[in-house]
Structures are given as C-alpha cells and as structure tokens.
Design a protein around this motif. Sequence first.
Motif, PDB file in Angstrom:
ATOM      1  N   LYS A 114       0.843  -1.202   0.000  1.00 48.77           N
ATOM      2  CA  LYS A 114       0.000   0.000   0.000  1.00 48.77           C
ATOM      3  C   LYS A 114       0.878   1.252   0.000  1.00 48.77           C
ATOM      4  O   LYS A 114       0.488   2.281  -0.546  1.00 48.77           O
ATOM      5  N   GLU A 171     -18.502   3.619  -2.499  1.00 48.89           N
ATOM      6  CA  GLU A 171     -17.421   2.871  -3.165  1.00 48.89           C
ATOM      7  C   GLU A 171     -17.899   2.205  -4.445  1.00 48.89           C
ATOM      8  O   GLU A 171     -19.058   1.815  -4.558  1.00 48.89           O
ATOM      9  N   LEU A 216      -8.994   4.343  -3.485  1.00 45.52           N
ATOM     10  CA  LEU A 216      -8.811   3.783  -2.137  1.00 45.52           C
ATOM     11  C   LEU A 216      -7.666   2.788  -2.156  1.00 45.52           C
ATOM     12  O   LEU A 216      -6.884   2.694  -1.228  1.00 45.52           O
ATOM     13  N   GLU A 217      -7.636   1.986  -3.224  1.00 42.87           N
ATOM     14  CA  GLU A 217      -6.615   0.931  -3.327  1.00 42.87           C
ATOM     15  C   GLU A 217      -6.616   0.396  -4.748  1.00 42.87           C
ATOM     16  O   GLU A 217      -7.562   0.617  -5.506  1.00 42.87           O
TER      17      GLU A 217
HETATM   18  P1  AMP Z   1      -8.649  -1.798   1.437  1.00 41.67           P
HETATM   19  O1  AMP Z   1      -8.227  -3.138   1.950  1.00 41.67           O
HETATM   20  O2  AMP Z   1      -7.597  -0.776   1.350  1.00 41.67           O
HETATM   21  O3  AMP Z   1      -9.524  -1.900   0.228  1.00 41.67           O
HETATM   22  O4  AMP Z   1      -9.743  -1.303   2.490  1.00 41.67           O
HETATM   23  C1  AMP Z   1     -10.872  -2.087   2.822  1.00 41.67           C
HETATM   24  C2  AMP Z   1     -12.074  -1.200   3.030  1.00 41.67           C
HETATM   25  O5  AMP Z   1     -11.808  -0.233   4.044  1.00 41.67           O
HETATM   26  C3  AMP Z   1     -12.446  -0.374   1.803  1.00 41.67           C
HETATM   27  O6  AMP Z   1     -13.264  -1.081   0.923  1.00 41.67           O
HETATM   28  C4  AMP Z   1     -13.167   0.790   2.458  1.00 41.67           C
HETATM   29  O7  AMP Z   1     -14.492   0.437   2.776  1.00 41.67           O
HETATM   30  C5  AMP Z   1     -12.410   1.008   3.730  1.00 41.67           C
HETATM   31  N1  AMP Z   1     -11.354   2.030   3.534  1.00 41.67           N
HETATM   32  C6  AMP Z   1     -10.070   1.804   3.156  1.00 41.67           C
HETATM   33  N2  AMP Z   1      -9.388   2.966   3.076  1.00 41.67           N
HETATM   34  C7  AMP Z   1     -10.244   3.941   3.382  1.00 41.67           C
HETATM   35  C8  AMP Z   1     -10.135   5.366   3.474  1.00 41.67           C
HETATM   36  N3  AMP Z   1      -8.984   6.008   3.259  1.00 41.67           N
HETATM   37  N4  AMP Z   1     -11.253   6.057   3.810  1.00 41.67           N
HETATM   38  C9  AMP Z   1     -12.417   5.431   4.076  1.00 41.67           C
HETATM   39  N5  AMP Z   1     -12.574   4.097   4.017  1.00 41.67           N
HETATM   40  C10 AMP Z   1     -11.518   3.350   3.680  1.00 41.67           C
END
Ligand code: AMP
Length: 429
Positions: free
Chosen positions: A103, A192, A282-283
């Motif tokens: 990340k 999302e 976000l990712e």
């Molecule tokens: P990730 O594994 O990075 O996809 O994060 C898993 C979930 O966490 C995402 O699908 C979002 O629902 C939540 N999430 C991750 N990063 C953020 C962020 N910066 N702001 C708000 N929600 C987040």
Amino acid sequence: MKVLVIGGGGREHALVWKLKQSPLVEKVFCAPGNAGIAGEAQVVPIDASDIKALAGFAEREKIDLTCVGPELPLTLGVVDAFQEAGLRIFGASRAAAEIEGSKVFTKDLLRKYRIPTGDYEVFEDPGEARAWIRKTGAPIVVKADGLAAGKGAIVCQTIEEAEEAVGLIMEKRAFGAAGDRVIIEEFLIGEEASFLAFTDGKTVLPLATSQDHKPALDGDRGPNTGGMGAYSPAPVVTPEIFNQAMDEIMIPTVRAMAAEGRPYKGVLYAGLMIRDGKAKVLEFNARFGDPEAQPLLMRLDGDLALIMDAVVDERLDEVELKWHDDASVCVVMASGGYPDPYEKGKTISGLDEAEGLEDVKVFHAGTAEKDGRVVTAGGRVLGVTALGRDIPDAIEKAYRACSLISWDRVQYRKDIGAKAIKYLKPLNV
Ligand code: AMP
Ligand code: GLY
C-alpha cells in the motif's frame, strides 16, 4: 488451446465457466479448483501459490494460456516464472503486482504522479504513528503495508481505536511482516465502486462498472469480509465519473507503472471512493475482484480467451469489449460465523434446483466433494449470480435461487444491489 486457471474460489469458477465458452478453448484445467469447478474443468491438486509445481504442470501439459485468479501467486512472481519457462500467462508480473502487494508503494506512486487519492503518512515506528494519530484526530484509517487477506485496513472512528490498530498491526503483528510498516490514511467519505480494466501496458480497456459489498451484515454493518455480493452495472459511476476515472486514474496509473519500470499487464482493479461527482483511489488490486468477476463475466458478451491472448501479445488495441444489456447480481452465501471462525463440512442442498432456474449460475467458492455430496469448505461458499433486465429483476432472480439452497448455519446478506436502486428511481416521486 489448453487453458489453466490458477485459484479455487468463486472468481476462478467464473473464469473457468467463461473460458470454456470460447471456441478457441479445447480444455480447461484449474489448480486447485473446488467442487463446482470440478464439474466443468479438470481440477489439479496443486496449491495456487506453489509456483514451481504450477509451471512444471503447465510445461508437461503444454498449456497454451494460464490465467491467474488470486493475488498471492502474482506477488510471489508466478508470471515471471512462467515467462522464464517460455509459457504464456495472463496476469501482472511480480514488479507490477506491487501495486496490490504494498500500500505504501501505491500511495507513493499516486502522490508522485498526482493521481487522485486521500492524504497519508507512513510509519515504521509505532510511537511515531500514535503521535501522528493524536495530532491528526479521527476518523482515520490504519493499514498494514503488505498483503493481509483483505483484513489489513482498519477504519477507526476514535483516536483510541486507531492507537489500538497500530498496536495490533505493529506490535502484536497480527498480519506478520505485512505490518512492518503502517500507513495512516485520511478517512474518505462517499460511495465505493470497483473499476476494472484490461491492459497490455499500452491500451487500457475498461470493463463494465461494478460494486462490491464488503461488510458482513445488511446495511453495511459488521466486520469487513472478502466481499458478500456484487452487481453490475453500478449506477453510482455516472458517465462523467467513468470518464474521469479513465482519464485521471486508470490511464495515468498504467503510464506511471511503465515509467517506473514496472510495465503493467493483466487486469487492473481500482477501488474507488466517489463523492460529489469525483472518484479517488482507495486501493488497487492486480487481479479480478471476487465477487465482482462473477457478475462481470456473466455480462461480458465476448470471448475471454481472445481478450487474454491479446493482452499477452500486447494487441489489446485490436479488441472491443461488448456487454449484455442485462444487469447482473451475485449474492455470496457464506458459512455461519464468517469472517470469524466457522465450521466446515456441512452438506449443501438445493444446488440443482437453483441451477435449473433461467438466467442463474451458481458459482462455487469454498466447496468440496465428500462421499458424492457437495459440502462447505470455506467462509464464502457460493456466489449465486443472476442476469435480469435491470438490477431489481436480477436481485429477485438471485434471491429466488438463494432461497432454494440451504445448509446448517448458512448466512447471506439480504440487501445486495439495494444501493443501486436509489439511482434508478425518479428523484421527484
Ligand atoms: P482496502 O483493503 O484498502 O480496500 O480497504 C478495505 C475497506 O476499508 C475499503 O473497501 C473501504 O471500505 C475502507 N477504507 C479503506 N481505506 C479507506 C479510506 N482512506 N477512507 C475510508 N474508508 C476506507
Ligand atoms: N471484492 C474485493 C476484492 O476482490 O478485493
């Protein structure tokens, strides 16, 4: 051609099912597969991360094209190993899969190339991370840098929760070496969506839009999971947002990866947060989403083997993607307790009745065969997927199929696709 799919979940069942429809494909193998895949392909008992064994099998069987489902083999370098052995494979190289594997790498890339995302800081020292949290306040998001099976992102509503998350990741080492560094992110609000594109490193060909449902319970409550359902298209992604996502996110990211000496080939999946008509990243994932692949591949009106071949040969500019007008909804049926510990080995009933419904496909995820019965063998067990003339119709068909299937302590969300409905109603009624 002979095709090998690596993996054994719902996404891989959908890949096998779609690849089998190609007139170019004579035979499909899947390693390790599951009980549902075994009905459609030859399953091979090799673990998805045993790269040496997979390459050996592909060489012996003279596999013409291999397609990688999950992230772990990609980050372990399965694509590089196959290429070194002269084998054709669809997926991101180890260097390119870093976009999912770290990340910190990804956020640094986005910052460097000015691709829209939230603010963040990286820490190797838990004390410094906690001091930053106290200074910045909550809500805030604390993430392990490396792969953590989808559990490494902790959304924290209070400073105390965030400090605890730092302890869990860095001191208790809940995700092992993935937690050597933490990344602390600005909490983004909005809705999302998943945005996937095929790319051969030069051409970026977007797939239809989709949306996942990560929390375990209705109304987006409860702990995060691998994904409890998905649908396509996702009306939150308006044509304007679609264009912005392509112009400001997908194309610049593929160019940035090339500029960094990590040319990206395969499927690039952006997790987007949409607010006020703009998408931020976000990712990224270096693969198809699971369960997004299930509804997307049901809607894809074309030859997946041909598309993958074009990616491998860097001829994606010759391909045009077509989609069925129908909408698609996938409801994940899970073992009771998931994502916390759950029991396996429960006999599943009603599969044939559900499969017999028109426009329904039951993709298997965590299933196994035992004494001639199909039993549960994982957290996410089935992805019951339906096509319909619109989202409400597809929702109805998917849930009708789910109502025919049962096992002891089955659990599934009852509101998959509900988020799309608000966009479909006239606003002034
Ligand atoms: P990730 O594994 O990075 O996809 O994060 C898993 C979930 O966490 C995402 O699908 C979002 O629902 C939540 N999430 C991750 N990063 C953020 C962020 N910066 N702001 C708000 N929600 C987040
Ligand atoms: N559905 C979320 C993922 O595949 O990561």
